[in-house]
Design a protein around this motif. Sequence first.
Motif, PDB file in Angstrom:
ATOM      1  N   LYS A   6       0.848  -1.180   0.000  1.00 37.43           N
ATOM      2  CA  LYS A   6       0.000   0.000   0.000  1.00 37.43           C
ATOM      3  C   LYS A   6       0.888   1.236   0.000  1.00 37.43           C
ATOM      4  CE  LYS A   6      -3.849   2.156   2.246  1.00 37.43           C
ATOM      5  NZ  LYS A   6      -4.911   2.041   3.180  1.00 37.43           N
ATOM      6  N   THR A   7       0.685   2.075  -0.985  1.00 35.57           N
ATOM      7  CA  THR A   7       1.460   3.294  -1.090  1.00 35.57           C
ATOM      8  C   THR A   7       0.629   4.452  -0.564  1.00 35.57           C
ATOM      9  OG1 THR A   7       2.446   2.409  -3.098  1.00 35.57           O
ATOM     10  CG2 THR A   7       2.739   4.740  -2.688  1.00 35.57           C
ATOM     11  N   GLU A   8       1.229   5.232   0.308  1.00 28.81           N
ATOM     12  CA  GLU A   8       0.538   6.409   0.827  1.00 28.81           C
ATOM     13  C   GLU A   8       1.239   7.654   0.314  1.00 28.81           C
ATOM     14  OE1 GLU A   8       0.395   5.790   5.089  1.00 28.81           O
ATOM     15  OE2 GLU A   8      -1.679   5.187   4.870  1.00 28.81           O
ATOM     16  N   LEU A   9       0.460   8.674   0.086  1.00 27.84           N
ATOM     17  CA  LEU A   9       0.963   9.933  -0.432  1.00 27.84           C
ATOM     18  C   LEU A   9       0.814  10.991   0.658  1.00 27.84           C
ATOM     19  CD1 LEU A   9       1.855  11.559  -2.966  1.00 27.84           C
ATOM     20  CD2 LEU A   9      -0.565  11.922  -3.417  1.00 27.84           C
ATOM     21  N   PRO A  35     -12.612  11.151   0.948  1.00 27.47           N
ATOM     22  CA  PRO A  35     -12.301   9.749   0.652  1.00 27.47           C
ATOM     23  C   PRO A  35     -10.797   9.531   0.458  1.00 27.47           C
ATOM     24  CG  PRO A  35     -14.045  10.581  -0.790  1.00 27.47           C
ATOM     25  CD  PRO A  35     -13.499  11.755  -0.028  1.00 27.47           C
ATOM     26  N   GLY A  36     -10.281   8.476   1.069  1.00 29.93           N
ATOM     27  CA  GLY A  36      -8.879   8.105   0.895  1.00 29.93           C
ATOM     28  C   GLY A  36      -7.922   8.715   1.901  1.00 29.93           C
ATOM     29  N   VAL A  37      -8.409   9.650   2.732  1.00 30.18           N
ATOM     30  CA  VAL A  37      -7.529  10.307   3.704  1.00 30.18           C
ATOM     31  C   VAL A  37      -7.350   9.398   4.912  1.00 30.18           C
ATOM     32  CG1 VAL A  37      -7.293  12.271   5.275  1.00 30.18           C
ATOM     33  CG2 VAL A  37      -8.132  12.632   2.958  1.00 30.18           C
ATOM     34  N   SER A  38      -6.082   9.138   5.284  1.00 27.12           N
ATOM     35  CA  SER A  38      -5.835   8.288   6.447  1.00 27.12           C
ATOM     36  C   SER A  38      -5.371   9.083   7.665  1.00 27.12           C
ATOM     37  CB  SER A  38      -4.836   7.188   6.110  1.00 27.12           C
ATOM     38  OG  SER A  38      -3.636   7.748   5.629  1.00 27.12           O
ATOM     39  N   SER A  39      -4.777  10.279   7.450  1.00 29.90           N
ATOM     40  CA  SER A  39      -4.413  11.106   8.602  1.00 29.90           C
ATOM     41  C   SER A  39      -4.241  12.560   8.182  1.00 29.90           C
ATOM     42  CB  SER A  39      -3.160  10.581   9.298  1.00 29.90           C
ATOM     43  OG  SER A  39      -1.992  11.107   8.730  1.00 29.90           O
ATOM     44  N   VAL A  49      -0.857  22.111   6.883  1.00 37.77           N
ATOM     45  CA  VAL A  49      -1.725  20.962   7.108  1.00 37.77           C
ATOM     46  C   VAL A  49      -1.140  19.812   6.303  1.00 37.77           C
ATOM     47  CG1 VAL A  49      -4.051  20.030   6.891  1.00 37.77           C
ATOM     48  CG2 VAL A  49      -3.736  22.457   7.416  1.00 37.77           C
ATOM     49  N   THR A  50      -0.704  18.771   7.005  1.00 39.86           N
ATOM     50  CA  THR A  50      -0.109  17.603   6.350  1.00 39.86           C
ATOM     51  C   THR A  50      -1.175  16.521   6.244  1.00 39.86           C
ATOM     52  OG1 THR A  50       2.032  18.185   7.295  1.00 39.86           O
ATOM     53  CG2 THR A  50       1.780  15.938   6.448  1.00 39.86           C
ATOM     54  N   VAL A  51      -1.398  16.061   5.015  1.00 44.32           N
ATOM     55  CA  VAL A  51      -2.445  15.073   4.759  1.00 44.32           C
ATOM     56  C   VAL A  51      -1.812  13.820   4.172  1.00 44.32           C
ATOM     57  CG1 VAL A  51      -4.595  14.609   3.504  1.00 44.32           C
ATOM     58  CG2 VAL A  51      -4.089  16.941   4.289  1.00 44.32           C
ATOM     59  N   VAL A  52      -2.138  12.676   4.767  1.00 43.57           N
ATOM     60  CA  VAL A  52      -1.696  11.393   4.237  1.00 43.57           C
ATOM     61  C   VAL A  52      -2.921  10.719   3.624  1.00 43.57           C
ATOM     62  CG1 VAL A  52      -0.664   9.149   4.766  1.00 43.57           C
ATOM     63  CG2 VAL A  52       0.105  11.200   5.995  1.00 43.57           C
ATOM     64  N   SER A  53      -2.795  10.328   2.353  1.00 41.22           N
ATOM     65  CA  SER A  53      -3.926   9.718   1.649  1.00 41.22           C
ATOM     66  C   SER A  53      -3.423   8.573   0.773  1.00 41.22           C
ATOM     67  CB  SER A  53      -4.639  10.764   0.789  1.00 41.22           C
ATOM     68  OG  SER A  53      -3.733  11.369  -0.112  1.00 41.22           O
ATOM     69  N   ASP A  54      -4.357   7.749   0.315  1.00 41.34           N
ATOM     70  CA  ASP A  54      -3.947   6.609  -0.506  1.00 41.34           C
ATOM     71  C   ASP A  54      -3.795   6.977  -1.984  1.00 41.34           C
ATOM     72  OD1 ASP A  54      -6.618   6.797  -1.204  1.00 41.34           O
ATOM     73  OD2 ASP A  54      -7.200   4.943  -0.202  1.00 41.34           O
ATOM     74  N   ALA A  55      -4.181   8.211  -2.343  1.00 39.30           N
ATOM     75  CA  ALA A  55      -4.021   8.712  -3.715  1.00 39.30           C
ATOM     76  C   ALA A  55      -4.027  10.232  -3.657  1.00 39.30           C
ATOM     77  CB  ALA A  55      -5.155   8.204  -4.593  1.00 39.30           C
TER      78      ALA A  55
END
Length: 74
Positions: A6-9, A35-39, A49-55
């Motif tokens: 799983k790659t996170e961006l 949608p897709g935001v994990s943190s 604001v730092t956003v980690v998402s799957d795309a």
Amino acid sequence: MTAETKTELTTVYQVKGMTCGHCEGAVSSEISELPGVSSVTAVARTGEVTVVSDAALDREAVAAAVDEAGYELV
């Protein structure tokens, strides 16, 4: 068996108007619903604001979420 990787961006946005912890929470809460935001980590002191998402996220969707919280995406 194949192992899925799983790659996170991680993307850093600049938000104008945050001044306190309440601001950080409001912005984080709205962006977390995309949608897709994990943190989400918001820092009022720097406006980052730092956003980690799957795309990659749609910038307009992020701007709308920040606007909904009462702040402005720079």
